[in-house]
Design a protein around this motif. Sequence first.
Motif, short mmCIF file in Angstrom:
data_model
loop_
_atom_site.label_atom_id
_atom_site.label_comp_id
_atom_site.label_asym_id
_atom_site.label_seq_id
_atom_site.Cartn_x
_atom_site.Cartn_y
_atom_site.Cartn_z
N GLY A 1 0.80 -1.22 0.00
CA GLY A 1 0.00 0.00 0.00
C GLY A 1 0.83 1.27 0.00
N ALA A 2 2.15 1.12 -0.08
CA ALA A 2 3.03 2.30 -0.02
C ALA A 2 2.84 3.20 -1.22
N TRP B 1 21.53 6.98 5.62
CA TRP B 1 21.63 5.54 5.83
C TRP B 1 20.88 5.08 7.08
N SER B 2 20.62 5.98 8.02
CA SER B 2 19.88 5.59 9.24
C SER B 2 18.44 5.18 8.90
N LYS B 3 17.95 5.61 7.73
CA LYS B 3 16.60 5.25 7.29
C LYS B 3 16.60 4.03 6.37
N LEU B 4 17.79 3.49 6.09
CA LEU B 4 17.90 2.37 5.15
C LEU B 4 18.19 1.06 5.87
N LYS C 1 11.05 12.09 -2.22
CA LYS C 1 12.27 11.62 -1.57
C LYS C 1 11.98 10.61 -0.44
N ASP C 2 11.00 10.90 0.40
CA ASP C 2 10.69 9.99 1.53
C ASP C 2 10.21 8.64 1.02
N PHE D 1 11.32 2.83 -0.58
CA PHE D 1 11.48 1.80 -1.60
C PHE D 1 12.89 1.22 -1.57
N ILE D 2 13.90 2.08 -1.53
CA ILE D 2 15.29 1.60 -1.52
C ILE D 2 15.56 0.76 -0.28
#
Length: 343
Positions: A49-50, A100-103, A264-265, A270-271
Motif C-alpha cells: 500500500g506504499a 543511511w539511518s533510514k535504510l 524523496k521519503d 522503496f530503496i
Amino acid sequence: MNMKPLMIAIAGVLALPVLAQSQLTVVNFGGANGAAQKKAYFEPFEKSGAAKIVPVEYNGEQAKIKAMVEAKKVTWDVVEVESPDINRGCDEGLFEKLDWSKLAPKADFQPAAVHECGVGTFIWSTVMAYNADKLKTPPTTWADFWDTKKFPGKRGMRKGARYNLEFALMADGVKTADVYKVLATKEGADRAFKKMSELKSNIQFWEAGAQPPQFLVAGDVTMTTAYNGRIDAAQREGKNLAITWTGGIYDLDYWVMPKGTPNKDLATKFIAMASSANEQSEYAKYISYGPTNNKALPKIDAKVLALLPTSPANSKDALQFNITFWADQGEALEKRFAAWAAQ
C-alpha cells in the motif's frame, strides 16, 4: 419514510473524489533484470500500500538525469545506475545524499555497496560462456578462450576496452590480483593490446547484452564474454548454455535518487525495502545476480546460490571491476581500442 434525502446523501458521498494512490517512478535497464525487480520489489511494494510503481526502462543515459536536475523538473524518483555513473553523478551533484539511518546498518552490506549517493542493489559478472551442446570439453581459463587451435571458432567480445583488456592480461598469464596494477602501466596496456591482436581475426563483437546468448545458440561463436544474468535467462528458457566463472569480472549496480525528486521519503522507503535481506534473497530466485546485503545469503537455497557470482565457488578467482582505474584511464583506453578495432 421519505428516501429522497438519503439517496441524495449517498449519491453525494459516491461523487466524492477517490484519493489517488501515491506513485513512484522507478527506472531500470529492463530485460530479465527488470522482470526480476518487478517480482521481487515492485509487486510487494505495491501490495504493502506504499505506492503504485511506474516502471521506466532506459539505457543508462546520465544526460537525461542531468537535464532533469538542471531544469528542476525531476520526474524520476529512483534510478538504477552502473558503478562508474554513481561516482560521476555524485561528484556532479546529480543525486541526493542518502540518510543511511533510514535504510539499513551499513555493516550488513558488502563494502562496495555502501555509497553516500546510493545503495548497491546486486552484484553481476562479465564471464566466459559457451554452448554445452556444441562444446563437449569446457574451457576453464582465459588462455583457453584465446586458444583457437584447441577450441576452433569465433569468439564473442563486447565492443570496447572495458573487460577485454583485463581478460587479455589474464590470458597472457597475469594473476587476477595483479591485473589493474599491470594495466595501469604503459607496458601493461601495450601487452593487453598485443594479446587482443592475437585474437582479432576471430572476434565477433557484440554491443547489447542480449547478443552473446543469441550468438551461442546460433552457433556463430564457440565461446563469448557475456553478462551472467543474460546466460541465466537463456538457461531458464531451456538453452544449454554454460558459464566458466574463472577470472570473471564482477561489478555492482546501485539505486540512486535524482537530486530534487519530489518523492524523496517514498523513494527512501522503496530503496530500504529493496535492500532488505528478505527481498534481495527473493530477487536472486528470478535472476542469477548476487545480493549486496550479506544477511540475504543464508536465506538463499543452495541450488540458487550455486549460480550466483557471489557464491564461494564462483567468486574465488573473480576480479572486482576497478571504477577508479577506468575513471582515470578509461577515456584514453577506449579511444585506443576504437582505433585498434577500426584497423
